[in-house]
Motif scaffolding. Structure first.
Motif, short mmCIF file in Angstrom:
data_model
loop_
_atom_site.label_atom_id
_atom_site.label_comp_id
_atom_site.label_asym_id
_atom_site.label_seq_id
_atom_site.Cartn_x
_atom_site.Cartn_y
_atom_site.Cartn_z
N TRP A 109 0.84 -1.21 0.00
CA TRP A 109 0.00 0.00 0.00
C TRP A 109 0.86 1.25 0.00
N ILE A 110 0.70 2.06 -1.04
CA ILE A 110 1.39 3.35 -1.13
C ILE A 110 0.34 4.42 -0.80
N ASP A 111 0.19 4.69 0.50
CA ASP A 111 -0.95 5.48 0.96
C ASP A 111 -0.59 6.90 1.36
N ARG A 112 0.59 7.36 1.00
CA ARG A 112 1.00 8.75 1.25
C ARG A 112 2.26 9.01 0.43
N ILE A 113 2.58 10.26 0.24
CA ILE A 113 3.72 10.62 -0.60
C ILE A 113 5.02 10.06 -0.02
N ALA A 114 5.17 10.13 1.29
CA ALA A 114 6.41 9.65 1.90
C ALA A 114 6.64 8.16 1.69
N ALA A 115 5.55 7.41 1.47
CA ALA A 115 5.69 5.97 1.27
C ALA A 115 6.36 5.64 -0.05
N PHE A 175 0.83 -3.30 -6.19
CA PHE A 175 0.83 -2.05 -5.45
C PHE A 175 -0.60 -1.51 -5.36
N VAL A 176 -0.93 -0.90 -4.22
CA VAL A 176 -2.20 -0.20 -4.06
C VAL A 176 -1.93 1.29 -4.16
N ILE A 177 -2.48 1.91 -5.18
CA ILE A 177 -2.35 3.36 -5.40
C ILE A 177 -3.51 4.00 -4.64
N TYR A 178 -3.17 4.72 -3.55
CA TYR A 178 -4.23 5.06 -2.59
C TYR A 178 -3.91 6.38 -1.90
N ASN A 179 -4.16 7.50 -2.60
CA ASN A 179 -3.86 8.79 -1.98
C ASN A 179 -4.63 9.92 -2.65
N LEU A 180 -5.85 9.64 -3.12
CA LEU A 180 -6.63 10.67 -3.79
C LEU A 180 -6.88 11.88 -2.90
N PRO A 181 -7.05 13.06 -3.50
CA PRO A 181 -7.49 14.21 -2.70
C PRO A 181 -8.84 13.92 -2.05
N GLY A 182 -8.95 14.22 -0.76
CA GLY A 182 -10.19 13.95 -0.05
C GLY A 182 -10.49 12.47 0.02
N ARG A 183 -9.47 11.65 0.21
CA ARG A 183 -9.61 10.20 0.15
C ARG A 183 -10.66 9.66 1.12
N ASP A 184 -11.34 8.62 0.66
CA ASP A 184 -12.34 7.91 1.46
C ASP A 184 -13.35 8.90 2.05
N GLY A 243 -6.86 10.59 4.16
CA GLY A 243 -5.48 10.72 3.74
C GLY A 243 -4.91 12.10 3.98
N GLU A 244 -3.72 12.31 3.42
CA GLU A 244 -2.97 13.54 3.67
C GLU A 244 -3.38 14.69 2.76
N LEU A 245 -4.02 14.41 1.61
CA LEU A 245 -4.32 15.45 0.64
C LEU A 245 -5.74 15.97 0.82
N GLY A 246 -5.88 17.28 0.84
CA GLY A 246 -7.20 17.89 0.91
C GLY A 246 -7.94 17.73 -0.41
N PRO A 247 -9.25 18.00 -0.43
CA PRO A 247 -10.07 17.74 -1.62
C PRO A 247 -9.71 18.59 -2.83
N ILE A 286 -6.05 0.50 -8.26
CA ILE A 286 -6.21 1.95 -8.33
C ILE A 286 -7.33 2.44 -7.41
N GLU A 287 -6.95 3.16 -6.39
CA GLU A 287 -7.80 4.01 -5.55
C GLU A 287 -9.05 3.31 -5.00
N ILE A 288 -8.79 2.60 -3.90
CA ILE A 288 -9.84 1.89 -3.18
C ILE A 288 -10.95 2.86 -2.74
N ASP A 289 -12.19 2.41 -2.86
CA ASP A 289 -13.34 3.13 -2.30
C ASP A 289 -13.52 4.55 -2.83
N SER A 290 -13.07 4.81 -4.03
CA SER A 290 -13.16 6.19 -4.50
C SER A 290 -14.41 6.41 -5.35
N LEU A 291 -14.42 5.91 -6.57
CA LEU A 291 -15.49 6.25 -7.50
C LEU A 291 -16.88 5.81 -7.04
N PRO A 292 -17.06 4.62 -6.44
CA PRO A 292 -18.41 4.30 -5.95
C PRO A 292 -18.94 5.30 -4.92
#
Length: 597
Positions: A217-223, A255-264, A272-276, A308-314
């Motif tokens: 899981w790559i869930d933040r930029i630092a990862a 790899f899990v790409i997981y850091n969308l703006p306004g995640r989950d 996550g770390e990124l605002g919407p 790509i981006e768990i729990d996002s589009l639904p």
């Protein structure tokens, strides 16, 4: 992960070609002079510019003696050019002078070998490219061509070559891999994450499953570069995992790409770390660096699978205004396009790499299985696939049940059963859903995705890491036929209180072990959520990773409209999302189905 959250299709045979164009900064190839016999180098520097910022990609090729450690040096022409954040090297800047020192994994360069590094930068006024580079203090730019004395006699018009010239000059780096295979999991050895393996083996009996491939899981930029966090996860970054995969002789890595703006946007535990509104940062500081590493020719023969981006589009179908699960955050990211454009950019950028396979998250049957959600979710997936440089051709398939607990198969009832003249869809558990398990849902949803414009050969993945529901409480036959509820509740293997419960579920077990091509339309059963990693804390725990507290992870919580105002079913004493939860891992092994030997 969010409540309403969460084949083998014969796939295209022509590989996706090309990569995103590098603009504005251009390409500079700087051959070394022959002034230093030991260190000789060739540097290619490209940039992708926008107003006030840019991404630089640098390829260093050693054309001298082997190097055991290197330091790249260059000078920005403008005093306002700055390195903001880099990858694959340790950067320092003093005034206009920049140095980049190798990391532990890329310091050794044999003669002819190359490595790629990069950084995000800022500028004002203009962004001219550096004109001179050094490696270990030796100039690599060649400077101005040397002045020569004109010959006293003209040279022959066509001097005869001593050997025939090559028809095509040799490439400076190895060519990319060939066309994608139809199913990247078939007859292939998967990568075992050594960090998860060590945690699994720290629990009694964990060695029985510790060699199972799981998602990274790559869930933040630092990862991306790998740094320890408050979850006590290890320091391995993307390149570290790729290098370890080569060392293991693995043929695929996940790899899990997981850091969308306004995640989950509909939950708090995995925020996550990124605002919407931080879509530009998502692109340049998250996706671009990952693509630069995954695109290194060193890994061209490794099948890189991106979830790509768990729990996002639904979420922007079911949890927006007009729906019972609406949240202000989901409304925001739907309105500003953060999810659609972010996913589109990710699949386009990563899908341009010939050996990358993108699978987009598509929720699960207990979220998307209703008529109001099924078609609209397929439509939003298709919209995202064509957004911001993406294309349906960049999508190899989809994944369902990621990090969730929905049963793979319900063996003792079907959605078409009737009890005393009543349709079982009326039961409280099914609640008019058209699907009762993940396999049936995945196969049907694949057909809908094809109908919406995806390739007819797309494949599906099902995350079976925690949906086994074995142990002594597993039913052995249908429930009593006194009512639709007793029939369904007595026979269902999924023993959650409500299908909307998603956090650290009590009674869950390890599911089917990963394997390829298990059913028609299914590329593989996979373990993307590493068993034993928490879904979220059972109480509020301050942390520096942006992880919030969601009451759905509190075992005392009596629920909300999304889970029928039921108890959460969560285990007590859980740490924050992603942290190791040994008590849960022990329970997952005890309740595994098929059972562990």
């Amino acid at each position: 992960m969010n409540l309403w959250r969460r084949l083998s299709g014969r796939r295209r045979t022509v590989a996706l070609a090309g990569a995103s164009a590098l603009v504005a900064g251009g390409l500079v190839t700087l051959p070394v002079t022959a002034a230093h016999a030991a260190t000789q180098c060739d540097v290619a520097y490209t940039t992708n510019d926008w107003q006030g910022g840019f991404t630089a990609n640098i390829t260093i090729r050693n054309i001298g003696d082997p190097l055991n450690g290197w330091t790249l040096g260059f000078t920005f022409p403008d005093a306002n050019q700055r390195v903001v954040q880099g990858w694959s090297a340790r950067y320092t800047q003093s005034g206009r002078n920049v140095t980049a020192q190798n990391e532990s994994y890329n310091g050794t360069l044999a003669t002819g070998a190359s490595t790629s590094i990069g950084f995000n930068g800022s500028w004002s006024g203009s962004n001219p490219r550096p004109t001179s580079f050094t490696i270990n203090g030796v100039t690599c730019n060649g400077g101005t061509p040397p002045t020569t004395t004109p010959p006293t006699t003209p040279p022959p018009t066509t001097p005869p070559p001593t050997t025939p010239p090559p028809t095509t000059p040799p490439p400076t780096t190895p060519p990319p891999g060939g066309p994608r295979v139809d199913n990247p999991y078939l007859n292939a050895r998967g990568y075992v994450n050594p960090e998860w393996k060590a945690r699994a083996e720290s629990v009694s009996g964990g060695s029985r499953v510790s060699n199972t491939p799981t998602g990274v899981w790559i869930d933040r930029i630092a990862a991306i570069n790998g740094t320890p966090d408050s979850q006590s996860n290890g320091p391995m970054g993307v390149r570290d995992h790729l290098d370890e995969a080569l060392r293991q002789g693995a043929q695929y890595i996940q790899f899990v790409i997981y850091n969308l703006p306004g995640r989950d946007c509909a939950a708090l535990a995995s925020n996550g770390e990124l605002g919407p509104t931080e879509l530009p940062r998502y692109r340049t500081q998250y996706i671009d660096p990952i693509a630069a590493i995954q695109g290194d020719a060193k890994y061209r023969n490794l099948r890189i699978i991106n979830i790509i981006e768990i729990d996002s589009l639904p979420n922007i179908v079911t949890n927006v205004s007009g729906r019972a699960g609406a949240t202000a955050m989901c409304d925001t990211v739907k309105a500003n396009g953060a999810y659609v454009q972010g996913v589109g950019y990710a699949i386009g950028k990563l899908g341009a790499i010939p050996n990358v396979y993108n699978y987009i998250d598509a929720g699960h049957h207990g979220w998307i299985g209703w008529d109001d959600n099924f078609g609209p979710t397929a439509a939003i997936l298709r919209e995202a696939a064509g957004s911001s440089g993406g294309s349906p051709a960049n999508v190899h398939g989809f994944i369902v049940n990621t990090a969730n607990y929905s049963a793979l198969k319900e063996p003792y009832f079907t959605v078409n059963d009737r009890v005393n003249g009543q349709d079982v869809r009326q039961s409280k558990w099914i609640d008019w859903n058209r699907y009762v398990d993940e396999l049936g849902f995945a196969q049907a949803f694949r057909q809908e995705l094809v109908r919406r414009g995806f390739d007819s050969n797309i494949g599906m993945l099902i995350d079976t890491s925690r949906n086994g529901w074995g142990g002594t409480a597993r039913p052995t036959g249908p429930g009593p036929q006194t009512s639709v509820d007793t029939y369904v509740d007595g026979g269902r293997v999924d023993r959650r209180i409500h299908a909307g419960n998603w956090c650290n579920q009590s009674g869950a077990g390890l599911g089917e072990r990963p394997r390829a091509n298990p059913e028609p339309g299914i590329d593989a059963y996979v373990w993307i959520k590493p068993p034993g990693e928490s879904d979220g804390s059972s109480r509020e725990i301050p942390n520096n990773d942006g992880k919030g507290f969601d009451r759905m992870c509190d075992p005392t919580y009596t629920g909300n409209a999304r889970n029928g105002n039921s108890l959460s079913g969560a285990l007590p004493n859980a740490p924050i999302s992603g942290a190791w939860f040994s008590a849960q891992f022990t329970e997952l092994m005890r309740n595994a189905y098929p059972p562990l030997s």
